[in-house]
Design a protein around this motif. Structure first.
Motif, mmCIF file in Angstrom:
data_model
loop_
_atom_site.group_PDB
_atom_site.id
_atom_site.type_symbol
_atom_site.label_atom_id
_atom_site.label_comp_id
_atom_site.label_asym_id
_atom_site.label_seq_id
_atom_site.Cartn_x
_atom_site.Cartn_y
_atom_site.Cartn_z
ATOM 1 N N PRO A 8 9.276 35.925 -95.542
ATOM 2 C CA PRO A 8 7.908 35.622 -95.097
ATOM 3 C C PRO A 8 7.726 35.669 -93.580
ATOM 4 C CG PRO A 8 8.592 34.083 -96.812
ATOM 5 C CD PRO A 8 9.812 34.876 -96.434
ATOM 6 N N ALA A 9 8.811 35.502 -92.817
ATOM 7 C CA ALA A 9 8.680 35.579 -91.361
ATOM 8 C C ALA A 9 8.263 36.977 -90.920
ATOM 9 C CB ALA A 9 10.007 35.195 -90.700
ATOM 10 N N PHE A 10 8.426 37.920 -91.830
ATOM 11 C CA PHE A 10 8.173 39.320 -91.599
ATOM 12 C C PHE A 10 6.676 39.642 -91.722
ATOM 13 C CE2 PHE A 10 8.802 43.641 -93.593
ATOM 14 C CZ PHE A 10 9.323 44.232 -92.462
ATOM 15 N N ILE A 11 5.910 38.697 -92.279
ATOM 16 C CA ILE A 11 4.507 38.966 -92.585
ATOM 17 C C ILE A 11 3.688 39.288 -91.336
ATOM 18 C CG2 ILE A 11 2.372 37.870 -93.449
ATOM 19 C CD1 ILE A 11 4.084 36.552 -95.622
ATOM 20 N N ALA A 12 3.992 38.599 -90.220
ATOM 21 C CA ALA A 12 3.191 38.811 -89.012
ATOM 22 C C ALA A 12 3.229 40.276 -88.568
ATOM 23 C CB ALA A 12 3.675 37.904 -87.897
ATOM 24 N N SER A 13 4.432 40.863 -88.493
ATOM 25 C CA SER A 13 4.495 42.250 -88.029
ATOM 26 C C SER A 13 4.027 43.215 -89.121
ATOM 27 C CB SER A 13 5.905 42.598 -87.544
ATOM 28 O OG SER A 13 6.821 42.531 -88.612
ATOM 29 N N ALA A 14 4.329 42.879 -90.390
ATOM 30 C CA ALA A 14 3.870 43.743 -91.481
ATOM 31 C C ALA A 14 2.337 43.786 -91.543
ATOM 32 C CB ALA A 14 4.436 43.255 -92.815
ATOM 33 N N SER A 15 1.702 42.689 -91.166
ATOM 34 C CA SER A 15 0.231 42.642 -91.193
ATOM 35 C C SER A 15 -0.383 43.716 -90.299
ATOM 36 C CB SER A 15 -0.279 41.277 -90.717
ATOM 37 O OG SER A 15 0.098 40.271 -91.616
ATOM 38 N N GLU A 16 0.253 43.956 -89.144
ATOM 39 C CA GLU A 16 -0.285 44.984 -88.243
ATOM 40 C C GLU A 16 -0.266 46.349 -88.916
ATOM 41 O OE1 GLU A 16 -1.813 44.611 -85.199
ATOM 42 O OE2 GLU A 16 -1.604 42.507 -85.761
ATOM 43 N N GLU A 17 0.836 46.631 -89.599
ATOM 44 C CA GLU A 17 0.953 47.922 -90.273
ATOM 45 C C GLU A 17 -0.048 48.010 -91.428
ATOM 46 O OE1 GLU A 17 2.287 50.616 -89.536
ATOM 47 O OE2 GLU A 17 3.056 51.701 -91.265
ATOM 48 N N LEU A 18 -0.258 46.900 -92.119
ATOM 49 C CA LEU A 18 -1.241 46.889 -93.210
ATOM 50 C C LEU A 18 -2.663 47.053 -92.667
ATOM 51 C CD1 LEU A 18 0.332 44.041 -95.358
ATOM 52 C CD2 LEU A 18 0.026 46.420 -96.099
ATOM 53 N N SER A 40 -11.425 39.846 -83.767
ATOM 54 C CA SER A 40 -10.177 40.484 -84.188
ATOM 55 C C SER A 40 -9.042 39.470 -84.390
ATOM 56 C CB SER A 40 -9.748 41.563 -83.182
ATOM 57 O OG SER A 40 -9.510 40.999 -81.909
ATOM 58 N N HIS A 41 -8.976 38.465 -83.531
ATOM 59 C CA HIS A 41 -7.874 37.504 -83.672
ATOM 60 C C HIS A 41 -8.063 36.619 -84.893
ATOM 61 C CE1 HIS A 41 -6.844 39.085 -79.865
ATOM 62 N NE2 HIS A 41 -7.893 38.576 -79.271
ATOM 63 N N LEU A 42 -9.317 36.285 -85.170
ATOM 64 C CA LEU A 42 -9.604 35.517 -86.385
ATOM 65 C C LEU A 42 -9.211 36.342 -87.615
ATOM 66 C CD1 LEU A 42 -10.798 33.054 -87.807
ATOM 67 C CD2 LEU A 42 -13.068 34.097 -87.578
ATOM 68 N N ALA A 43 -9.596 37.612 -87.628
ATOM 69 C CA ALA A 43 -9.254 38.484 -88.758
ATOM 70 C C ALA A 43 -7.749 38.575 -88.946
ATOM 71 C CB ALA A 43 -9.840 39.880 -88.526
ATOM 72 N N ARG A 44 -7.060 38.754 -87.824
ATOM 73 C CA ARG A 44 -5.598 38.911 -87.851
ATOM 74 C C ARG A 44 -4.918 37.652 -88.412
ATOM 75 N NH1 ARG A 44 -5.079 41.254 -82.977
ATOM 76 N NH2 ARG A 44 -4.264 43.202 -83.759
ATOM 77 N N TYR A 45 -5.327 36.472 -87.928
ATOM 78 C CA TYR A 45 -4.713 35.236 -88.409
ATOM 79 C C TYR A 45 -5.098 34.955 -89.852
ATOM 80 C CZ TYR A 45 -2.750 34.095 -83.890
ATOM 81 O OH TYR A 45 -2.006 34.124 -82.735
ATOM 82 N N GLU A 46 -6.330 35.288 -90.215
ATOM 83 C CA GLU A 46 -6.731 35.064 -91.609
ATOM 84 C C GLU A 46 -5.861 35.883 -92.552
ATOM 85 O OE1 GLU A 46 -11.445 33.815 -91.106
ATOM 86 O OE2 GLU A 46 -10.951 35.822 -91.795
ATOM 87 N N LEU A 47 -5.641 37.148 -92.205
ATOM 88 C CA LEU A 47 -4.802 37.991 -93.057
ATOM 89 C C LEU A 47 -3.385 37.431 -93.136
ATOM 90 C CD1 LEU A 47 -4.222 40.555 -94.697
ATOM 91 C CD2 LEU A 47 -3.746 41.740 -92.531
ATOM 92 N N ARG A 48 -2.824 37.101 -91.971
ATOM 93 C CA ARG A 48 -1.440 36.626 -91.938
ATOM 94 C C ARG A 48 -1.289 35.321 -92.734
ATOM 95 N NH1 ARG A 48 1.262 34.809 -86.344
ATOM 96 N NH2 ARG A 48 0.658 36.913 -85.798
ATOM 97 N N ILE A 49 -2.167 34.367 -92.468
ATOM 98 C CA ILE A 49 -2.050 33.061 -93.121
ATOM 99 C C ILE A 49 -2.279 33.206 -94.623
ATOM 100 C CG2 ILE A 49 -3.133 30.778 -93.323
ATOM 101 C CD1 ILE A 49 -3.594 30.961 -90.239
ATOM 102 N N PHE A 50 -3.270 34.041 -94.977
ATOM 103 C CA PHE A 50 -3.527 34.216 -96.405
ATOM 104 C C PHE A 50 -2.303 34.788 -97.116
ATOM 105 C CE2 PHE A 50 -4.713 36.279 -100.238
ATOM 106 C CZ PHE A 50 -5.479 35.294 -100.850
#
Lengths: 407, 64
Positions: A275-285, A357-367
């Motif tokens: 799960p620590a990988f989610i932050a960087s994977a989110s950018e690619e997604l 953009s930052h709200l979107a990014r954190y929402e995706l990551r946290i979700f």
């Protein structure tokens, strides 16, 4: 399945546009938008010039490549955000700050920036996480959900409504108004959606003025622009823009991402294993699942990258396709969580970079973190590919998901 | 190695601070304020990745 809508009637080629720059494409109703639009519209990169003119929707330029877009989105003296140079943007209310150029743009934007900086968004992490947990826990025992309605439309919209302190009971009404604006192909439907949303916001502003709190609407009401308060049209324009941004963009992006992960269990397994990988994977997604575009208007007669522009030329940018640009990234369709660099511009570029953009990014990551914590594997429940809807914001219409419920 | 940030084109994407939080710092509006900062030895690759990741190409790294 969503039925294909008719293309708009083509208009005649203006004198300053050479036939070599023409590519026939309706950015609102092209059939490619109905399924996997990011992949299907790579044909724009293969077949069309980097800046091309389409005779649809009244005739306008389209930019779906990153390099020209990055330059154009900075050159506001030539490519203006003001409705005066793009008739398609001339509607009520004039939204702020996206329909202003520097320097006024920066002074308006400064009012909103501190509310949407990474630090400000991180202060909301607990609320975002609690809501994600709650929504997932509601569907978890069922072993299935229709992701768009059951979760996506509730998740980001509820967070946004907390930020502006809108009455929770108005959620469905607000989503309908915003969707009429962002997903309609007819200009008059879009204008009515925008105007109805603005009337709602006008009433909200009046009520809030008498009852100020620590929410974003109260902040806008008390803000100063160049040492004066905002006037009524400005209050309305700024608040309306914030609502438009908050009401359905993350819904689309998150739904695309979940539809993708449902079809690619091996990719999802990488997220569950670390799960620590989610932050960087989110950018690619996010790179391959942008949802919103923007427009500019040409301010005069000039040549840019060998294209002749005339004053009032409408220019539509498609950031949804910037992450698919093979001049920027190798094998763009390959979603590769091991890429060192997943640079994308789904949030635009230049001074108008998406405020949320930052709200979107954190929402995706946290979700994703909360989903991964509860659901070890899931799949698409009904057919392989989510039908999608065009308009100025792309979104999947439905994403039915299924998983094995916990014992 | 030194960090140069073109503040006139930084648009507050904040990818630099996300990728290399010890090297890149943001102001309260989210714009990068690390122009002129020295990259500690051993951190060069991290700095270069963050610079390459910037959507605006606002970051350059200069050798001392």
């Amino acid at each position: 399945m969503v039925a294909a809508q008719p293309l708009s009637d083509p208009v005649a080629l203006p004198g300053h546009v050479p036939a070599s720059r023409v590519y026939d494409f309706d950015f609102l109703t092209a059939p490619e938008l109905l399924s996997e639009p990011h992949r299907n519209l790579r044909k724009l990169h293969r077949e069309a010039p980097e800046i091309f003119w389409t005779p649809r929707n009244g005739g306008h330029w389209i930019v779906a490549r990153t390099a020209p877009a990055l330059e154009m989105l900075r050159r506001h003296e030539e490519f203006s955000a003001a409705p005066a140079f793009n008739k398609a943007k001339d509607r009520w209310p004039r939204t702020i700050p996206n329909q202003y150029d520097p320097p006024a743009h920066a002074d308006f934007r400064r009012i909103l920036n501190p509310w949407f900086s990474p630090a400000a968004i991180m202060r909301r992490e607990d609320d975002i996480r609690a809501l994600a947990s709650q929504l997932i826990d509601e569907v978890l025992p069922r072993g299935a959900c229709e992701f768009v309605e059951d979760i996506a439309k509730r998740f980001s919209v509820t967070i946004f409504m907390q930020i502006v302190d809108a009455p929770p009971g108005d959620r469905e009404l607000l989503v309908e108004l915003a969707e009429r604006y962002t997903h309609s192909s007819r200009q008059e439907d879009r204008e009515s959606g925008l105007a109805d949303l603005a009337h709602y916001i006008d009433r909200l502003l009046e009520a809030r003025r008498a009852n100020l709190g620590d929410d974003l609407v109260s902040h806008i009401l008390q803000a100063r622009f160049q040492d004066r308060p905002l006037d009524r049209e400005e209050l309305l324009g700024m608040t309306t823009l914030v609502f438009l941004g908050g009401l359905d963009t993350v819904t689309g992006m998150l739904s695309f991402v979940m539809a993708y992960l449902a079809r690619h269990p091996e990719q999802y397994a990488r997220l569950t294993s670390d799960p620590a990988f989610i932050a960087s994977a989110s950018e690619e997604l996010m790179r391959v699942h942008g949802v919103a575009g923007m427009e500019r208007g040409a301010t005069g007669s000039f040549t840019f990258r060998d294209v002749q522009f005339e004053q009032g030329d409408r220019i539509v940018f498609m950031p949804q396709m910037f992450g698919m640009d093979d001049e920027q990234i190798d094998d763009p369709e390959r979603v590769d969580f091991d890429r060192q660099i997943s640079t994308h511009m789904i949030f635009g570029a230049g001074p108008h970079r998406c405020l949320g953009s930052h709200l979107a990014r954190y929402e995706l990551r946290i979700f994703l973190e909360e989903w991964v914590a509860r659901i070890p594997a899931f799949h698409a429940a009904d057919g392989p590919i989510a039908p999608t809807q065009g308009g100025i914001v792309w979104t999947p219409v439905s994403v039915p998901l299924a998983w094995t419920p916990p014992a | 190695m030194k960090i140069q940030v073109d503040r006139t084109i930084c648009a507050g994407h904040a990818i630099c601070a996300m990728k290399a939080p010890t090297l890149f710092e943001l102001d309260e509006e989210g714009f990068c304020i690390s122009d002129g900062r020295q990259v500690p030895p051993g951190m060069e690759v991290e700095a270069e990745n963050a610079a390459d990741y910037c959507p605006e190409r606002a970051i350059t790294l200069v050798e001392d």
